[in-house]
Design an enzyme around this catalytic site. Structure first.
Site, PDB file in Angstrom:
ATOM      1  N   GLU A  10      66.527  49.843 130.314  1.00  0.00           N
ATOM      2  CA  GLU A  10      67.775  49.240 129.836  1.00  0.00           C
ATOM      3  C   GLU A  10      68.874  49.215 130.879  1.00  0.00           C
ATOM      4  OE1 GLU A  10      66.223  51.822 128.291  1.00  0.00           O
ATOM      5  OE2 GLU A  10      66.645  51.834 126.140  1.00  0.00           O
ATOM      6  N   ASP A  97      64.117  53.088 125.671  1.00  0.00           N
ATOM      7  CA  ASP A  97      64.157  54.348 124.926  1.00  0.00           C
ATOM      8  C   ASP A  97      63.211  54.311 123.729  1.00  0.00           C
ATOM      9  OD1 ASP A  97      66.077  55.386 126.622  1.00  0.00           O
ATOM     10  OD2 ASP A  97      67.759  54.696 125.395  1.00  0.00           O
ATOM     11  N   ASP A  99      63.326  54.865 120.559  1.00  0.00           N
ATOM     12  CA  ASP A  99      63.954  54.896 119.245  1.00  0.00           C
ATOM     13  C   ASP A  99      63.954  53.460 118.742  1.00  0.00           C
ATOM     14  OD1 ASP A  99      65.946  53.678 120.744  1.00  0.00           O
ATOM     15  OD2 ASP A  99      67.350  55.355 120.599  1.00  0.00           O
ATOM     16  N   GLU A 101      66.293  51.225 118.455  1.00  0.00           N
ATOM     17  CA  GLU A 101      67.005  50.266 119.298  1.00  0.00           C
ATOM     18  C   GLU A 101      66.193  49.962 120.556  1.00  0.00           C
ATOM     19  OE1 GLU A 101      70.118  47.832 118.663  1.00  0.00           O
ATOM     20  OE2 GLU A 101      69.714  49.630 117.463  1.00  0.00           O
ATOM     21  N   TYR A 322      66.646  63.178 126.407  1.00  0.00           N
ATOM     22  CA  TYR A 322      67.277  62.096 125.646  1.00  0.00           C
ATOM     23  C   TYR A 322      68.347  62.659 124.717  1.00  0.00           C
ATOM     24  CZ  TYR A 322      67.593  57.661 123.156  1.00  0.00           C
ATOM     25  OH  TYR A 322      68.032  56.479 122.612  1.00  0.00           O
ATOM     26  N   ARG A 324      70.048  61.201 122.106  1.00  0.00           N
ATOM     27  CA  ARG A 324      70.219  60.748 120.718  1.00  0.00           C
ATOM     28  C   ARG A 324      69.066  61.308 119.903  1.00  0.00           C
ATOM     29  NH1 ARG A 324      71.688  56.049 123.643  1.00  0.00           N
ATOM     30  NH2 ARG A 324      73.922  55.623 123.497  1.00  0.00           N
ATOM     31  N   HIS A 369      62.243  63.196 118.806  1.00  0.00           N
ATOM     32  CA  HIS A 369      62.525  63.684 120.145  1.00  0.00           C
ATOM     33  C   HIS A 369      62.679  65.201 120.121  1.00  0.00           C
ATOM     34  CE1 HIS A 369      63.265  59.536 121.222  1.00  0.00           C
ATOM     35  NE2 HIS A 369      64.150  59.439 120.263  1.00  0.00           N
TER      36      HIS A 369
END
Length: 935
Positions: A10, A97, A99, A101, A322, A324, A369
């Site tokens: 990203e 990532d 997740d 998103e 990570y 989040r 995670h």
């Protein structure tokens, strides 16, 4: 030679770090976030505006809930670049990532790039050489369930916002917005302010005595616990309405407390009981997103958004895992690293025999995670990274390191002693016997506290329960001397306002939002004006009250805490493959299969009568209300005709007809008055100030007009009052009274006519200078130019023609001489006020130029620069919220464009618009195909 493998992440910072670990066979590029999104209706291609996508960018007419995706205009170059690199690649690695998103970004890349080579999904939770090389070897397929969950959330949020926000525009104010999580978060803050408004303080007194054993001088204090066996009331015994919750306690007033204190000081005491019990305190779990934001707020004074921004940089540069996550789990290697480092730094006795395992605590927690921890199989200590990290990055890394190490350390051990004392107060009117109590905790083994201790949120007062305090060694029957006793009065405190940290904690407890949304939600409700900061506290604004009242009355289910939490749970089910996205959206929007009410479409179709005035009105009491108007909040009180507004008395013989003779009094509410501070008395003060024509200072010697000093919406000021004749001409001729704001050090109550006349005389002509002017034909001439001293929006300044220079104090407006003014103009002109403005924001090094990037405020607005390239911020970019990745992206775009003329730019725009329509049509087809397949 081109690389054989293309890796897409990203952010440029992440790309730079990963590229260093993979070698020349891998080209690592950044998509810079999402490359496609659902467009705003105004940005839809012309061919789609009248079709099923025309209203929302989502087809809600046939029940398919297909979304129209288009490539963002500022991402087309990036997509073209990725396609070019993909032509020469043998394998595509999507390394976004892990997740929802990140999975969605990977899917959008697949849809836009249409690769003809093998595609592998590469996932990792930390950016270290071992983790990245391991991720290349252990790839997986794209998880379409995660994509479906993200798409479902995106579509639901679009429908929610686009259906509800227009109601707010019509009934409250243009430009407001509603959101699935933000509206509920606003309600949480509003409800706390309501509790504070309803709160009534209760007064109570207590007594503290100072004692010492008769045989040894070891002073300690103890608090009065009971009189004649009746427990003395403390703050916890009062309800928020000021009443006692229990009737069998002794409520001391000042007279009674002072009587007990005097009687205690005049007597002696003895120990009646001593109890001692072991004290154990366990370490805290490693950080989740929520607890990291809370601790960063308490200890580092970082807001949620800033904490996550710093954590993002640490993650992308390989320092932490990570950031989040709502998991408290640590990998086996991380547990070993933490235990080994704790043993090396503190000793073997500080590490328990077995590793600690932490379970998930938050409602709806996911275990996708690890917890947030230092990256790698061996953690770098703060001392080892001190030369690489600075400022907030170092402080946050140190916080994460300490918390992780402490989580695997031994319990803190000690003992807690409680001493009960009896004092004979015979003759005191309150009672004959007083009992005092003292408690103290002694830590004998610090355990994890040697590495870390958690901060505390502000509450209703009182000391921390684990505060260390050593008491003298005493036994039952020991005689004590009374050195003194003091009575002290207290008032109960209202429920504390939320801070950013405690609001995140409350949202997590309720199951509202997820780690990726906490920071953005807290920021959004402040950016929208529903909540404002007062120090570290979050205060609901009157606008927040109005929007919450509308939502509670007409959309109660949408701001219900349990309903919102269930929506999050359904998204988790979609991500786990246990629920279909289309079925979930159909239930939410159309109400299909709903057991708890109609869908959103029916809610907004059958709104009934919404009384805009009632929605925007907050009752204060005694006929005083606050209303949210077009130009801000104002206080209002309806005073019937014939009633004296000052006393409320009815004039003799006055009739009190119905509302057509009522005369509402109104006054603006200053921004610094919080809702819980707006009492009927305070409201009437504002009304009285607004009705006040000002304090008359005298007449202006030149105009003959009366000069008055008044309090205005933007602060105190002085002004001239027009004569009756001038007032009549005001609408026909330009008759304008002179007005001037008071200086910061001036007091409205004491300002005199002489000072007011000085203020009204501004701008002041300091003097005249001769300037040499060159005409267009090259001839030179001399002109006389005035230098004036003026007070402006940004403070006092000098003006000579078009050349302005800032002054340092307001007093200089009156005092500065021509010679001093000329000396200022003799200095080289500096941009800003007397010195160059500092950067608004600072980032790391740009991946392309290798130079530090900053955000500055320029002549034409804020911009980002690395010292070589400048790029103006776009309309949707804010200096306070722009991310490092976005800053790098703007600079990269500016470099790619190069110097262009206006004509070329116009042609380019036309061509882009044509391409956009084509791309949008292709995107529509692709989306339909994908959705049909999954249905």
């Amino acid at each position: 030679m081109s690389a054989r493998n293309l890796v897409i992440v990203e952010s440029p910072a992440k790309a730079k770090t990963i590229a260093g670990y993979l070698g020349p066979d891998f080209a690592v590029e950044a998509s810079v976030g999402h490359i496609r999104d659902i467009p705003q209706p105004r940005d839809l291609p012309a061919a789609e505006k009248k079709g099923p996508f025309g209203r929302f960018g989502v087809n809600v007419d046939d029940g398919s809930f297909d979304a129209l995706y288009v490539i963002d205009a500022d991402k087309k170059k990036k997509v073209a670049e990725l396609k070019r690199l993909l032509k020469d690649a043998e394998t595509l690695y999507l390394a976004t990532d892990e997740d929802r998103e990140g999975e969605a970004i990977a899917w959008h890349l697949l849809e836009a790039l249409k690769p003809k080579v093998p595609v592998k999904r590469m996932v990792f939770h930390e950016i270290t050489q071992e983790a990245i090389q391991r991720a290349v070897q252990t790839t997986r397929d794209l998880d379409m369930d995660l994509v479906e969950a993200q798409e479902g959330r995106r579509i639901l949020d679009r429908l929610y916002g686009f259906e509800i926000s227009p109601v707010l525009w019509r009934k409250i104010k243009q430009g407001l917005s509603a959101g699935r999580v933000q509206s509920v978060a606003t309600r949480i803050v509003v409800e706390r302010e309501r509790e504070r408004m309803a709160f009534r303080a209760a007064s109570y007194w207590d007594v503290t005595g100072t004692f010492t054993p008769s045989q040894a001088r070891q002073e300690f204090t103890a608090r009065l616990a009971s009189v004649d066996g009746r427990r003395v009331a403390a703050g916890r015994d009062f309800a928020d309405d000021g009443t006692l919750t229990k009737g069998d306690v002794l409520h001391l007033d000042e007279v009674a407390a002072r009587a007990v204190a005097e009687a205690t000081a005049a007597t002696s005491a003895s120990v009646t009981a001593v109890t001692e019990k072991p004290y154990t305190r366990r370490p805290y779990a490693p950080f989740t997103t929520s607890t990291l934001q809370q601790e960063a707020s308490r200890k580092l004074r970082l807001g949620s958004r800033d904490a996550m921004r710093v954590a993002q940089r640490l993650y992308e540069n390989g320092y932490i895992t990570y950031m989040r996550t709502d998991s408290t789990n640590l990998s086996q290697s991380a547990v070993s690293a933490a235990r080994g480092q704790a043993r090396d730094m503190y000793g073997a006795e500080y590490v328990p025999d077995q590793p600690r395992v932490y379970g998930k605590k938050s409602k709806g927690a996911q275990e996708a995670h690890e917890a947030i921890r230092p990256a790698g199989d061996r953690f770098r200590t703060p001392a080892q990274v001190q030369g690489e990290l600075r400022g907030d990055e170092f402080r946050l890394y140190e916080l994460i390191w300490k918390r992780t190490i402490a989580s695997q350390m031994a319990d803190a051990k000690g003992s807690t002693a409680t001493i009960r004392l009896a004092a004979d107060i015979s003759g005191c009117p309150v009672g004959a016997s007083a009992e005092y109590s003292a408690s103290g905790t002694v830590i004998t083994f610090k355990g994890f506290l040697a590495a870390y201790e958690e901060g505390r949120d502000e509450g209703r007062g009182g000391s921390g329960e684990d505060e260390e305090r050593r008491l003298p060694k005493l036994s039952e029957g020991v005689a004590l001397d009374v050195l003194g006793a003091e009575a002290a009065g207290h008032e109960t405190s209202p429920p504390p306002r939320y801070t950013e940290a405690s609001l995140v904690k409350r949202m997590e407890e309720l199951g509202i939002g997820r780690p990726s949304t906490y920071a953005s939600t807290v920021s959004t409700i402040q950016d929208r004006g529903y909540v404002r900061r007062q120090g570290s506290a979050l205060v609901a604004t009157w606008m927040g009250f109005a929007t919450t009242q509308l939502m509670e009355k007409h959309f109660p289910r949408l701001v219900d805490y349990d309903f919102t939490a269930r929506m999050e749970e359904r998204l988790d089910e979609i991500a786990g493959g246990n629920l279909g996205r289309v079925a979930w959206l159909d239930r939410f929007y159309n109400g299909v299969g709903n057991d708890d009410g109609a869908g959103l479409r029916a809610m907004v179709t059958d709104l009934g009568e919404i009384d805009a005035k009632a929605i925007s009105t907050v009752e204060i009491g005694e006929g005083v209300v606050v209303r949210v108007g077009r130009y801000g909040p104002y206080v209002e009180e309806v005073v019937p005709a014939g009633v004296d507004p000052a006393t409320g008395e009815v004039a003799e013989g006055a009739s009190l007809p119905e509302s057509d003779s009522d005369k509402p009094r109104r006054a603006n509410v200053p921004e610094d008055i919080a809702p819980d501070e707006m009492t009927p008395e305070r409201g009437r003060e504002l009304l009285a100030q607004a009705a006040d024509d000002g304090r008359e200072l005298g007449r202006h010697p030149e105009s003959g007009r009366v000069v008055v000093a008044k309090a205005g919406r933007y602060g105190p000021y002085v002004t001239e009052v027009l004569t009756d004749e001038e007032a009549e001409l005001k609408g026909k001729a330009k008759v304008k009274p002179r007005t001037a704001s008071l200086f910061q050090d001036m007091d409205l109550a004491t300002i005199e006519l002489d000072t007011a006349l000085k203020l009204l005389s501004l701008p002041r002509v300091v003097g005249v200078v001769t300037e040499r002017v060159t005409a267009e034909d090259g001839t030179e001439s001399e002109q006389q130019v005035e230098i004036t001293a003026q007070n402006g929006r940004y403070g006092p300044y000098l003006k000579k023609g078009t050349d302005s220079r800032s002054l340092t104090t307001e007093q200089q407006l009156f005092d500065i001489t021509l010679e001093e003014a000329e000396a200022i103009y003799a200095q080289p002109k500096q941009r800003g006020r007397a010195a160059a403005k500092p950067p608004l924001r600072e980032f790391g090094e740009d991946p392309a130029s290798g130079k530090k990037v900053v955000v500055k405020d320029g002549r034409f607005g804020p911009y980002v620069t690395d010292g070589e390239t400048n790029a103006t911020l776009r309309r949707d970019d804010e200096p306070e919220t722009i991310t490092q990745e976005r800053a790098f992206e703007l600079l990269a775009e500016k470099r790619a464009k190069g110097p262009t003329t206006r004509k070329k730019a116009a042609k380019k725009t036309t061509k882009k618009a044509a391409k956009k329509t084509t791309a949008a049509k292709k995107a529509t087809k692709k989306t339909t195909k994908k959705t049909t397949k999954k249905a």
